[in-house]
Design a protein around this motif. Structure first.
Motif, PDB file in Angstrom:
ATOM      1  N   LEU A  10       0.651  -1.163   0.013  1.00 25.36           N
ATOM      2  CA  LEU A  10      -0.059   0.049  -0.001  1.00 25.36           C
ATOM      3  C   LEU A  10       0.868   1.173  -0.065  1.00 25.36           C
ATOM      4  CD1 LEU A  10      -3.004   1.074   0.231  1.00 25.36           C
ATOM      5  CD2 LEU A  10      -2.591   1.190   2.791  1.00 25.36           C
ATOM      6  N   LEU A  11       0.435   2.435  -0.794  1.00 33.44           N
ATOM      7  CA  LEU A  11       1.199   3.453  -0.828  1.00 33.44           C
ATOM      8  C   LEU A  11      -0.128   4.466  -0.356  1.00 33.44           C
ATOM      9  CD1 LEU A  11       3.035   3.655  -4.130  1.00 33.44           C
ATOM     10  CD2 LEU A  11       3.970   3.167  -1.741  1.00 33.44           C
ATOM     11  N   PHE A  12       0.247   5.834   0.197  1.00 32.92           N
ATOM     12  CA  PHE A  12      -0.407   6.716   0.704  1.00 32.92           C
ATOM     13  C   PHE A  12       0.414   7.961   0.941  1.00 32.92           C
ATOM     14  CE2 PHE A  12       0.501   4.115   4.385  1.00 32.92           C
ATOM     15  CZ  PHE A  12       1.256   4.853   5.225  1.00 32.92           C
ATOM     16  N   PRO A  13      -0.136   9.256   0.863  1.00 34.40           N
ATOM     17  CA  PRO A  13       0.494  10.316   0.905  1.00 34.40           C
ATOM     18  C   PRO A  13       1.172  10.276   2.456  1.00 34.40           C
ATOM     19  CG  PRO A  13      -1.432  10.704   0.055  1.00 34.40           C
ATOM     20  CD  PRO A  13      -1.553   9.591   0.367  1.00 34.40           C
ATOM     21  N   LYS A  14       2.468  10.860   2.552  1.00 37.68           N
ATOM     22  CA  LYS A  14       3.344  10.958   3.816  1.00 37.68           C
ATOM     23  C   LYS A  14       3.710   9.339   4.174  1.00 37.68           C
ATOM     24  CE  LYS A  14       0.540  13.822   5.595  1.00 37.68           C
ATOM     25  NZ  LYS A  14      -0.224  14.545   6.716  1.00 37.68           N
ATOM     26  N   VAL A  15       3.683   8.292   3.295  1.00 30.85           N
ATOM     27  CA  VAL A  15       4.040   7.006   3.830  1.00 30.85           C
ATOM     28  C   VAL A  15       5.557   7.301   3.951  1.00 30.85           C
ATOM     29  CG1 VAL A  15       4.800   6.661   1.433  1.00 30.85           C
ATOM     30  CG2 VAL A  15       4.301   4.738   3.108  1.00 30.85           C
ATOM     31  N   THR A  16       6.129   6.526   4.922  1.00 32.11           N
ATOM     32  CA  THR A  16       7.544   6.280   5.427  1.00 32.11           C
ATOM     33  C   THR A  16       8.063   5.418   4.174  1.00 32.11           C
ATOM     34  OG1 THR A  16       7.414   6.692   7.598  1.00 32.11           O
ATOM     35  CG2 THR A  16       9.388   5.570   6.990  1.00 32.11           C
ATOM     36  N   GLN A  17       8.978   6.105   3.320  1.00 37.16           N
ATOM     37  CA  GLN A  17       9.292   5.411   2.006  1.00 37.16           C
ATOM     38  C   GLN A  17       9.923   4.050   2.395  1.00 37.16           C
ATOM     39  OE1 GLN A  17      12.433   4.798   0.610  1.00 37.16           O
ATOM     40  NE2 GLN A  17      13.666   5.777   2.258  1.00 37.16           N
ATOM     41  N   LEU A  18      10.873   3.921   3.350  1.00 35.88           N
ATOM     42  CA  LEU A  18      11.744   2.664   3.707  1.00 35.88           C
ATOM     43  C   LEU A  18      10.627   1.562   3.978  1.00 35.88           C
ATOM     44  CD1 LEU A  18      14.321   1.311   3.576  1.00 35.88           C
ATOM     45  CD2 LEU A  18      14.933   2.270   6.022  1.00 35.88           C
ATOM     46  N   LEU A  42      -3.294   6.561  -9.928  1.00 40.59           N
ATOM     47  CA  LEU A  42      -1.824   6.238 -10.475  1.00 40.59           C
ATOM     48  C   LEU A  42      -0.980   7.356 -10.388  1.00 40.59           C
ATOM     49  CD1 LEU A  42      -2.600   4.133 -13.595  1.00 40.59           C
ATOM     50  CD2 LEU A  42      -1.806   3.253 -11.360  1.00 40.59           C
ATOM     51  N   ASP A  43      -1.514   8.550  -9.755  1.00 40.00           N
ATOM     52  CA  ASP A  43      -0.692   9.801  -9.630  1.00 40.00           C
ATOM     53  C   ASP A  43       0.414   9.290  -8.860  1.00 40.00           C
ATOM     54  OD1 ASP A  43      -2.454  11.180 -11.014  1.00 40.00           O
ATOM     55  OD2 ASP A  43      -3.833  11.557  -9.508  1.00 40.00           O
ATOM     56  N   PRO A  44       1.612  10.214  -8.730  1.00 41.78           N
ATOM     57  CA  PRO A  44       2.745  10.106  -8.025  1.00 41.78           C
ATOM     58  C   PRO A  44       2.248  10.459  -6.300  1.00 41.78           C
ATOM     59  CG  PRO A  44       3.372  11.437  -9.797  1.00 41.78           C
ATOM     60  CD  PRO A  44       1.958  11.301  -9.796  1.00 41.78           C
ATOM     61  N   VAL A  45       2.686   9.478  -5.566  1.00 40.58           N
ATOM     62  CA  VAL A  45       2.419   9.566  -4.123  1.00 40.58           C
ATOM     63  C   VAL A  45       3.565  10.056  -3.282  1.00 40.58           C
ATOM     64  CG1 VAL A  45       1.852   8.255  -2.130  1.00 40.58           C
ATOM     65  CG2 VAL A  45       1.059   7.789  -4.292  1.00 40.58           C
ATOM     66  N   PRO A  46       3.478  11.464  -2.651  1.00 41.58           N
ATOM     67  CA  PRO A  46       4.442  12.057  -1.999  1.00 41.58           C
ATOM     68  C   PRO A  46       4.908  11.146  -0.770  1.00 41.58           C
ATOM     69  CG  PRO A  46       2.638  13.211  -1.567  1.00 41.58           C
ATOM     70  CD  PRO A  46       2.256  12.212  -2.549  1.00 41.58           C
ATOM     71  N   THR A  47       5.994  10.965  -0.439  1.00 40.74           N
ATOM     72  CA  THR A  47       6.584  10.249   0.625  1.00 40.74           C
ATOM     73  C   THR A  47       6.959  11.164   1.654  1.00 40.74           C
ATOM     74  OG1 THR A  47       8.937   9.955  -0.019  1.00 40.74           O
ATOM     75  CG2 THR A  47       7.472   8.227  -0.874  1.00 40.74           C
ATOM     76  N   ASP A  48       7.449  10.537   2.818  1.00 44.95           N
ATOM     77  CA  ASP A  48       7.914  11.635   4.040  1.00 44.95           C
ATOM     78  C   ASP A  48       9.368  12.052   3.762  1.00 44.95           C
ATOM     79  OD1 ASP A  48       9.414   9.365   4.509  1.00 44.95           O
ATOM     80  OD2 ASP A  48       8.529   8.957   6.529  1.00 44.95           O
ATOM     81  N   ALA A  49      10.003  11.492   2.696  1.00 40.44           N
ATOM     82  CA  ALA A  49      11.333  11.695   2.626  1.00 40.44           C
ATOM     83  C   ALA A  49      11.568  12.821   1.397  1.00 40.44           C
ATOM     84  CB  ALA A  49      11.981  10.537   2.025  1.00 40.44           C
ATOM     85  N   ALA A  74       3.599   9.086   8.869  1.00 38.17           N
ATOM     86  CA  ALA A  74       2.565  10.025   9.251  1.00 38.17           C
ATOM     87  C   ALA A  74       1.439  10.292   8.531  1.00 38.17           C
ATOM     88  CB  ALA A  74       3.369  11.651   9.102  1.00 38.17           C
ATOM     89  N   GLY A  75       1.211   9.776   7.254  1.00 39.36           N
ATOM     90  CA  GLY A  75       0.027   9.630   6.611  1.00 39.36           C
ATOM     91  C   GLY A  75      -0.743   8.607   7.065  1.00 39.36           C
ATOM     92  N   GLN A  76      -0.361   7.755   8.017  1.00 42.44           N
ATOM     93  CA  GLN A  76      -1.239   6.556   8.664  1.00 42.44           C
ATOM     94  C   GLN A  76      -2.456   6.940   9.439  1.00 42.44           C
ATOM     95  OE1 GLN A  76       0.011   5.815  11.970  1.00 42.44           O
ATOM     96  NE2 GLN A  76      -2.241   5.103  12.446  1.00 42.44           N
ATOM     97  N   VAL A  77      -2.111   8.365  10.051  1.00 43.57           N
ATOM     98  CA  VAL A  77      -3.252   8.799  11.036  1.00 43.57           C
ATOM     99  C   VAL A  77      -4.533   9.097  10.008  1.00 43.57           C
ATOM    100  CG1 VAL A  77      -3.862  10.814  12.209  1.00 43.57           C
ATOM    101  CG2 VAL A  77      -1.577   9.862  12.335  1.00 43.57           C
ATOM    102  N   GLU A  78      -4.400   9.542   8.753  1.00 45.11           N
ATOM    103  CA  GLU A  78      -5.687   9.890   7.817  1.00 45.11           C
ATOM    104  C   GLU A  78      -6.217   8.503   7.304  1.00 45.11           C
ATOM    105  OE1 GLU A  78      -2.888  11.656   7.645  1.00 45.11           O
ATOM    106  OE2 GLU A  78      -3.568  13.491   8.242  1.00 45.11           O
TER     107      GLU A  78
END
Length: 232
Positions: A10-18, A42-49, A74-78
């Motif tokens: 799973l991806l989501f905005p502000k995912v911890t990339q590692l 399929l849009d790019p997902v911004p990570t926390d890095a 951090a995006g896990q909260v949402e």
């Protein structure tokens, strides 16, 4: 001909990339593996890095997975009250061989009702929050309970990846993947856990993380209440 092993992260905005890319790197080397990086679009997902990751498939297009993995960040909260994401995880969990997480991704599995009665790892700072969802918090780097496999904080996702690889294709293949990646860690500092870091360093870090801790507590409480309401 060997059937492909469908692995979804799973991806989501502000995912911890590692949390996402560590397991992805390991599991991409499993013979027959097809790794899917999944989000709503399929849009790019911004990570926390500070950089983005391109999804390879969407919730709607994702095949039935053998392994579903939820990373943290951090995006896990949402995500804790995101019905679309939680419903997707529930659907995949019905048929997946392994339902898995890294770091605070286990809290998302909890919010989806997928960890009740299961032992689970999580990042040390948020681990006890698992109990809100009827899970059993465990202070280990990788935890296996039936078909639930969870990694602790961030870098534990790499160890988690080897654990899942061994489950899928056997220990010898997993050992070969470890050798291929030259995974032989010798960190310059021995400060990677609260027990090793010392009380004063842990205290300072907790103070820095206090706003995030409060946000997670609120999100956890709301998600747990919704889950309880749905079950009644």
């Amino acid at each position: 001909m060997t059937e492909p092993v469908e692995i979804g992260i799973l991806l989501f905005p502000k995912v911890t990339q590692l949390d996402a890319t560590g397991p992805a790197q390991v599991l991409s080397l499993v013979p027959g593996a097809r790794v899917h990086m999944i989000w709503k679009t399929l849009d790019p997902v911004p990570t926390d890095a500070g950089f983005s990751i391109m999804p390879t498939t969407t919730f709607a297009q994702c095949p039935r997975l053998d392994v579903i993995c939820v990373p943290g960040g951090a995006g896990q909260v949402e995500l804790m009250v995101d019905r679309e994401t939680l419903d997707f995880l529930r659907r995949q969990a019905e048929t997946a061989r392994y339902v898995t997480s890294v770091c605070t991704g286990s809290l998302v599995l909890g919010a989806a009702g997928l960890l009740r009665g299961y032992r689970s790892a999580c990042h040390w700072a948020w681990r006890e929050m698992l109990a809100d969802f009827g899970a059993v918090p465990v202070a280990e780097r990788v935890v296996r309970d039936r078909n639930r496999i969870s990694g602790g904080g961030v870098t534990a996702g790499i160890d988690f990846g080897f654990t899942v690889a061994a489950e899928l294709v056997g220990e010898e293949a997993a050992r070969s993947i470890q050798l291929m990646l030259e995974y032989d860690p010798h960190p310059p500092f021995d400060s990677g856990s609260p027990e090793k870091a010392g009380a004063e360093r842990v205290k300072r870090l907790r103070e820095r993380m206090a706003p995030m801790l409060e946000n997670r507590r609120k999100a956890n409480a709301e998600a747990a209440a919704r889950l309880e309401q749905a079950a009644s």
